[in-house]
Scaffold this motif. Structure first.
Motif, PDB file in Angstrom:
ATOM      1  N   GLU A   1      -2.017   5.976 -10.788  1.00 33.29           N
ATOM      2  CA  GLU A   1      -3.271   5.609 -10.121  1.00 33.29           C
ATOM      3  C   GLU A   1      -4.369   5.210 -11.104  1.00 33.29           C
ATOM      4  OE1 GLU A   1      -0.946   8.071  -7.250  1.00 33.29           O
ATOM      5  OE2 GLU A   1      -1.459   8.233  -9.387  1.00 33.29           O
TER       6      GLU A   1
ATOM      7  N   THR B   1      -7.437   3.221  -3.276  1.00 35.51           N
ATOM      8  CA  THR B   1      -7.331   1.764  -3.336  1.00 35.51           C
ATOM      9  C   THR B   1      -8.581   1.183  -3.977  1.00 35.51           C
ATOM     10  OG1 THR B   1      -8.395   1.458  -1.180  1.00 35.51           O
ATOM     11  CG2 THR B   1      -5.987   1.777  -1.203  1.00 35.51           C
ATOM     12  N   GLU B   2      -8.487  -0.068  -4.389  1.00 36.52           N
ATOM     13  CA  GLU B   2      -9.651  -0.713  -4.989  1.00 36.52           C
ATOM     14  C   GLU B   2     -10.818  -0.743  -4.012  1.00 36.52           C
ATOM     15  OE1 GLU B   2     -11.141  -5.069  -6.629  1.00 36.52           O
ATOM     16  OE2 GLU B   2      -9.002  -4.561  -6.785  1.00 36.52           O
ATOM     17  N   GLN B   3     -10.553  -1.056  -2.756  1.00 36.86           N
ATOM     18  CA  GLN B   3     -11.637  -1.126  -1.778  1.00 36.86           C
ATOM     19  C   GLN B   3     -12.296   0.234  -1.578  1.00 36.86           C
ATOM     20  OE1 GLN B   3     -10.603  -2.797   2.037  1.00 36.86           O
ATOM     21  NE2 GLN B   3     -12.449  -1.996   3.029  1.00 36.86           N
ATOM     22  N   ASN B   4     -11.487   1.282  -1.414  1.00 38.35           N
ATOM     23  CA  ASN B   4     -12.056   2.613  -1.181  1.00 38.35           C
ATOM     24  C   ASN B   4     -12.850   3.103  -2.381  1.00 38.35           C
ATOM     25  OD1 ASN B   4     -10.979   2.714   1.361  1.00 38.35           O
ATOM     26  ND2 ASN B   4      -9.225   3.975   0.816  1.00 38.35           N
TER      27      ASN B   4
ATOM     28  N   ALA C   1      -2.163   7.391  -1.495  1.00 48.23           N
ATOM     29  CA  ALA C   1      -2.059   6.103  -0.809  1.00 48.23           C
ATOM     30  C   ALA C   1      -3.427   5.520  -0.480  1.00 48.23           C
ATOM     31  CB  ALA C   1      -1.236   6.256   0.472  1.00 48.23           C
ATOM     32  N   ASN C   2      -4.436   6.373  -0.430  1.00 50.33           N
ATOM     33  CA  ASN C   2      -5.780   5.920  -0.096  1.00 50.33           C
ATOM     34  C   ASN C   2      -6.671   5.699  -1.316  1.00 50.33           C
ATOM     35  OD1 ASN C   2      -6.370   5.924   3.031  1.00 50.33           O
ATOM     36  ND2 ASN C   2      -4.951   7.601   2.648  1.00 50.33           N
TER      37      ASN C   2
ATOM     38  N   VAL D   1      -5.174   1.381 -10.517  1.00 53.59           N
ATOM     39  CA  VAL D   1      -6.304   1.220  -9.602  1.00 53.59           C
ATOM     40  C   VAL D   1      -7.639   1.634 -10.207  1.00 53.59           C
ATOM     41  CG1 VAL D   1      -7.253   1.848  -7.344  1.00 53.59           C
ATOM     42  CG2 VAL D   1      -4.784   1.604  -7.617  1.00 53.59           C
TER      43      VAL D   1
ATOM     44  N   THR E   1     -10.597  -1.021 -11.438  1.00 55.96           N
ATOM     45  CA  THR E   1     -11.707  -1.133 -10.486  1.00 55.96           C
ATOM     46  C   THR E   1     -13.036  -0.842 -11.168  1.00 55.96           C
ATOM     47  OG1 THR E   1     -10.261  -0.496  -8.645  1.00 55.96           O
ATOM     48  CG2 THR E   1     -12.634  -0.284  -8.308  1.00 55.96           C
TER      49      THR E   1
END
Length: 335
Positions: free
Chosen positions: A223, A181-184, A178-179, A227, A231
């Motif tokens: 994933e 992510t594109e930002q992370n 769940a973590n 993602v 990314t």
């Protein structure tokens, strides 16, 4: 030596092997090839470390860095807070945790004042620091708050010339997906670039997959498709950084350890930790990635089981010293 950076050497947690490690390198005159050291901590703990290892070295107490004269020996900025007779060795306690925080605060202030160019520290103990009032997750978060960072930061693991940066860190495995992510992932890649550049070069960055066989195009997890790959493509297009992947994690470190990459961005904590520590635990260090000053420490902890025996090895701490020196010189060259 007058041209070398001025770097703080923090004794670390008094109940652990930090003072012994700092003392051993002083007796070996190891620091002299890399920077002008200023030992930070209670001078009595430094002398206790010398006593444990059965060595001695010229040293003197200073109250300000203007008093440093390395021809006289090692200057010790005496914090006067740790009585060796009151230290309970080999266990976490508030008394020693408070000293960890004081050493950090002192080094932070000296960096901000331009009196030292970075610092290397003997192992702290997070549990003891929390007993003494640390509210942050780790010393790295504490540093980031102290330096008012707005850019990505995290502990970066390094073995020889290979670094690993984590997309997720100290969270349960059940929460990793769940973590992702594109930002992370963007922040992890940015941290990889920043930390690689802090050593004076543009890094070759490899991004690990999360799932077996790199997700098998979505058949074994989404994933990579949803993602990770998109990314990477966006970051490369926007920045021009040398970022490739995702690569299957079970084979990526074969090429990374062969020298094909400078940094591996992993998806979770143990994905990179296992690889580096299996191959060369004593060669691993922790770099304070993303911080505005060169900061590093050994990858191992306080080694409570070895304290007072003089048997703790200095391999990792030596590499931390070298790393801070490299970063400090690279920062000078860039200025």
């Amino acid at each position: 030596m007058s041209e070398l950076p001025v770097v703080g050497v923090l004794l670390g947690n008094s109940a652990g092997v930090g003072p012994e490690l700092v003392a051993k390198l002083a007796v070996k005159n190891f620091y002299a090839d890399y920077f002008r050291p200023v030992i930070i901590g209670d001078v009595r703990m430094f002398e206790h470390g010398l006593k444990v290892i059965g060595g001695d070295v010229p040293h003197y107490v200073i109250s300000d860095l203007s008093e440093c004269d390395w021809t006289r020996g090692y200057p010790v900025l005496d914090l006067k807070d740790q009585d060796p007779e009151k230290v309970v060795y080999g266990e976490a306690n508030e008394y020693c945790g408070a000293s960890d925080l004081l050493q950090l605060d002192t080094a932070i202030d000296l960096c901000k004042a331009g009196k030292i160019e970075g610092f290397v520290f003997g192992p702290f103990h997070k549990g003891a620091m929390k007993m003494a009032g640390l509210h942050d997750e780790s010393e790295h978060t504490y540093l980031a708050h102290a330096f008012n960072l707005t850019t990505p930061f995290c502990e970066v693991n390094m073995m020889d010339d290979l670094m690993t940066v984590r997309t997720t860190s100290h969270i349960p495995i059940s929460e990793v997906s769940a973590n992702i992510t594109e930002q992370n992932l963007r922040e992890a890649i940015e941290l990889a670039e920043i930390t690689g550049e802090s050593f004076g070069h543009k890094p070759r960055i490899a991004v690990a997959a999360l799932n077996p066989h790199c997700g098998e195009f979505g058949l074994c997890g989404r994933e990579e498709v949803d993602v990770i790959q998109p990314t990477i493509e966006k970051v490369v297009k926007e920045t021009g950084w040398n970022v490739t992947g995702p690569y299957s994690a079970d084979t990526l470190f074969i090429s990374a350890l062969a020298g094909d990459f400078d940094v591996v961005v992993t998806m979770y904590h143990d994905q990179g930790q296992i690889a580096l520590k299996l191959v060369g635990f004593q060669r691993c260090i922790t770099v304070a990635g993303g911080q505005p000053y060169p900061i590093a420490t050994c990858a191992h902890g306080t080694a409570f089981d070895k304290v007072g025996k003089g048997t703790a090895t200095t391999d990792s701490f030596e590499r931390a010293v070298k790393a801070v020196s490299r970063m400090a010189l690279a920062k000078r060259a860039k200025a």
